[in-house]
Write an enzyme that holds these catalytic residues in place. Structure first.
Site, PDB file in Angstrom:
ATOM      1  CE  LYS A  16      -2.137  -1.171   3.820  1.00  0.00           C
ATOM      2  NZ  LYS A  16      -1.395  -2.431   4.099  1.00  0.00           N
ATOM      3  NE  ARG A  91      -4.433  -1.427  10.368  1.00  0.00           N
ATOM      4  CZ  ARG A  91      -3.426  -0.842   9.732  1.00  0.00           C
ATOM      5  NH1 ARG A  91      -3.564   0.351   9.212  1.00  0.00           N
ATOM      6  NH2 ARG A  91      -2.279  -1.481   9.618  1.00  0.00           N
ATOM      7  NE  ARG A 130       7.282  -2.316   6.362  1.00  0.00           N
ATOM      8  CZ  ARG A 130       5.954  -2.177   6.506  1.00  0.00           C
ATOM      9  NH1 ARG A 130       5.223  -1.745   5.497  1.00  0.00           N
ATOM     10  NH2 ARG A 130       5.385  -2.498   7.637  1.00  0.00           N
ATOM     11  NE  ARG A 164       6.168  -0.151  10.436  1.00  0.00           N
ATOM     12  CZ  ARG A 164       5.000  -0.202   9.797  1.00  0.00           C
ATOM     13  NH1 ARG A 164       4.863   0.356   8.615  1.00  0.00           N
ATOM     14  NH2 ARG A 164       3.970  -0.816  10.352  1.00  0.00           N
ATOM     15  NE  ARG A 175       1.973  -4.896  11.495  1.00  0.00           N
ATOM     16  CZ  ARG A 175       3.059  -4.671  10.751  1.00  0.00           C
ATOM     17  NH1 ARG A 175       4.214  -5.197  11.093  1.00  0.00           N
ATOM     18  NH2 ARG A 175       2.967  -3.915   9.689  1.00  0.00           N
TER      19      ARG A 175
HETATM   20  P1  ADP Z   1       2.170  -1.851   3.241  1.00  0.00           P
HETATM   21  O1  ADP Z   1       2.150  -0.350   3.195  1.00  0.00           O
HETATM   22  O2  ADP Z   1       0.964  -2.459   2.586  1.00  0.00           O
HETATM   23  O3  ADP Z   1       2.412  -2.382   4.614  1.00  0.00           O
HETATM   24  P2  ADP Z   1       4.740  -1.599   1.858  1.00  0.00           P
HETATM   25  O4  ADP Z   1       4.469  -0.751   0.674  1.00  0.00           O
HETATM   26  O5  ADP Z   1       5.453  -0.997   3.008  1.00  0.00           O
HETATM   27  O6  ADP Z   1       3.383  -2.327   2.343  1.00  0.00           O
HETATM   28  O7  ADP Z   1       5.562  -2.864   1.328  1.00  0.00           O
HETATM   29  C1  ADP Z   1       5.999  -3.908   2.213  1.00  0.00           C
HETATM   30  C2  ADP Z   1       7.362  -4.441   1.745  1.00  0.00           C
HETATM   31  O8  ADP Z   1       7.200  -5.149   0.509  1.00  0.00           O
HETATM   32  C3  ADP Z   1       8.395  -3.361   1.461  1.00  0.00           C
HETATM   33  O9  ADP Z   1       9.660  -3.846   1.869  1.00  0.00           O
HETATM   34  C4  ADP Z   1       8.332  -3.155  -0.057  1.00  0.00           C
HETATM   35  O10 ADP Z   1       9.597  -2.760  -0.587  1.00  0.00           O
HETATM   36  C5  ADP Z   1       7.971  -4.560  -0.548  1.00  0.00           C
HETATM   37  N1  ADP Z   1       7.077  -4.551  -1.724  1.00  0.00           N
HETATM   38  C6  ADP Z   1       6.059  -3.686  -1.997  1.00  0.00           C
HETATM   39  N2  ADP Z   1       5.430  -4.019  -3.163  1.00  0.00           N
HETATM   40  C7  ADP Z   1       6.060  -5.143  -3.617  1.00  0.00           C
HETATM   41  C8  ADP Z   1       5.867  -6.000  -4.763  1.00  0.00           C
HETATM   42  N3  ADP Z   1       4.881  -5.767  -5.646  1.00  0.00           N
HETATM   43  N4  ADP Z   1       6.680  -7.059  -4.889  1.00  0.00           N
HETATM   44  C9  ADP Z   1       7.658  -7.317  -3.967  1.00  0.00           C
HETATM   45  N5  ADP Z   1       7.890  -6.551  -2.875  1.00  0.00           N
HETATM   46  C10 ADP Z   1       7.100  -5.491  -2.688  1.00  0.00           C
HETATM   47  P1  ADP Z   2       1.015  -1.832   7.803  1.00  0.00           P
HETATM   48  O1  ADP Z   2       2.396  -1.815   7.253  1.00  0.00           O
HETATM   49  O2  ADP Z   2       0.645  -3.028   8.578  1.00  0.00           O
HETATM   50  O3  ADP Z   2      -0.012  -1.477   6.799  1.00  0.00           O
HETATM   51  P2  ADP Z   2       0.603   0.631   9.311  1.00  0.00           P
HETATM   52  O4  ADP Z   2       1.785   1.490   9.222  1.00  0.00           O
HETATM   53  O5  ADP Z   2      -0.593   0.970   8.495  1.00  0.00           O
HETATM   54  O6  ADP Z   2       1.082  -0.825   9.018  1.00  0.00           O
HETATM   55  O7  ADP Z   2       0.114   0.502  10.808  1.00  0.00           O
HETATM   56  C1  ADP Z   2       1.000   0.215  11.872  1.00  0.00           C
HETATM   57  C2  ADP Z   2       0.209   0.139  13.170  1.00  0.00           C
HETATM   58  O8  ADP Z   2      -0.417   1.406  13.441  1.00  0.00           O
HETATM   59  C3  ADP Z   2      -0.927  -0.865  13.178  1.00  0.00           C
HETATM   60  O9  ADP Z   2      -0.486  -2.169  13.499  1.00  0.00           O
HETATM   61  C4  ADP Z   2      -1.848  -0.273  14.255  1.00  0.00           C
HETATM   62  O10 ADP Z   2      -1.345  -0.532  15.562  1.00  0.00           O
HETATM   63  C5  ADP Z   2      -1.701   1.217  14.013  1.00  0.00           C
HETATM   64  N1  ADP Z   2      -2.724   1.721  13.071  1.00  0.00           N
HETATM   65  C6  ADP Z   2      -2.509   2.249  11.839  1.00  0.00           C
HETATM   66  N2  ADP Z   2      -3.661   2.623  11.261  1.00  0.00           N
HETATM   67  C7  ADP Z   2      -4.652   2.316  12.143  1.00  0.00           C
HETATM   68  C8  ADP Z   2      -6.071   2.432  12.129  1.00  0.00           C
HETATM   69  N3  ADP Z   2      -6.731   2.936  11.071  1.00  0.00           N
HETATM   70  N4  ADP Z   2      -6.752   2.010  13.218  1.00  0.00           N
HETATM   71  C9  ADP Z   2      -6.118   1.505  14.290  1.00  0.00           C
HETATM   72  N5  ADP Z   2      -4.792   1.346  14.366  1.00  0.00           N
HETATM   73  C10 ADP Z   2      -4.049   1.748  13.309  1.00  0.00           C
END
Ligand code: ADP
Ligand code: ADP
Length: 225
Positions: A16, A91, A130, A164, A175
């Site tokens: 995302k 969420r 990541r 992280r 999660r």
């Molecule tokens: P999210 O925001 O949904 O938690 P991220 O964008 O942070 O996900 O991506 C999670 C990890 O996967 C990062 O280390 C990113 O570089 C990697 N990643 C994202 N998209 C892809 C993809 N299409 N294929 C392989 N790795 C990916």
């Molecule tokens: P991910 O890479 O899993 O998409 P995020 O960066 O979106 O992670 O979220 C990290 C943490 O922040 C979550 O595990 C949760 O504890 C908190 N968080 C983020 N967005 C929300 C939300 N909309 N509602 C509740 N908790 C949230």
């Protein structure tokens, strides 16, 4: 042109944030990441940050009353007037209901919910590798799938890359459980509204980006008729 009000939905690690960074470049809309907003509050040691931190470290959702007000205020800001890209919110159905009510008050509606689908085992691989930029959390890397040019250093601004706290295997598993129990019901929620669009997150980040762009282009075309 009409506004694009978008939600990125999908499990942790689906990509995302990676897609948001690209789409923000295409459409110049603010990328509103609740995770990044919360981590900024934690770093600034605000009261909200201190309250949120224990939930985040445990992989649990931060209570709705903390999150909902923060996001509703954010989408009403000036830079989100022509559209926004929500990442990590809503969420659960309570958050989705609160968003729907707030948009209705503003006489706005969601353009699309972009669901990026990835199986659990891939989530674990992605999150374990990541790395994010300490200066700008929108700069996201993966040690294997998207490595920086120089080990541990952000290509874009030369800052240090960090892992992280919650990207540890045990927290990742929790999660994922929270995602399936609380967030995945939003797929049916938005599908029944007719706004859901699905994307295969196992494709490369470039391919996912191309497909999302194509979908958004079609949406905009449809709106002009
Ligand atoms: P999210 O925001 O949904 O938690 P991220 O964008 O942070 O996900 O991506 C999670 C990890 O996967 C990062 O280390 C990113 O570089 C990697 N990643 C994202 N998209 C892809 C993809 N299409 N294929 C392989 N790795 C990916
Ligand atoms: P991910 O890479 O899993 O998409 P995020 O960066 O979106 O992670 O979220 C990290 C943490 O922040 C979550 O595990 C949760 O504890 C908190 N968080 C983020 N967005 C929300 C939300 N909309 N509602 C509740 N908790 C949230």
């Amino acid at each position: 042109m009409s506004e694009l009000n978008l939600i990125l939905l999908g499990p942790p690690g689906a990509g995302k944030g990676t897609q948001a960074e690209r789409l923000q470049g295409d459409f110049r809309m603010p990328h509103i990441s609740t995770g990044d907003m919360l981590r900024a509050q934690v770093a600034a040691e605000t009261e909200l940050g201190q309250e949120a931190q224990r939930y985040m470290t445990a992989g649990e959702l931060v209570p709705d009353e903390v999150i909902i007000g923060m996001i509703i205020a954010r989408i009403a800001e000036d830079d989100a007037r022509d559209g926004f890209l929500l990442d990590g919110f809503p969420r659960n159905t309570e958050q989705a209901d609160a968003l729907a009510a707030a948009l209705e008050k503003l006489d706005r509606r969601l353009s699309a919910v972009l669901l990026i689908e990835v199986p659990d085992e891939e989530v674990v691989r992605r999150l374990a590798g990541r790395r994010v930029c300490v200066k700008n959390p929108s700069h996201i890397y993966h040690v294997e799938f998207d490595p920086p040019k120089r080990d541990g250093v952000c290509d874009q601004d030369g800052a240090r890359l960090i892992q992280r706290d919650d990207d540890q295997e045990e927290t990742i598993r929790r999660r994922l459980e929270v995602y399936h129990a609380q967030t995945a019901p939003l797929i049916a929620y938005y599908d029944s509204d007719g706004v859901l669009r699905r994307f295969d997150g196992l494709r490369s980040a470039d391919e996912v980006h191309d497909r999302i762009r194509a979908t958004l282009a079609t949406l905009r075309l449809e709106e002009t008729f």
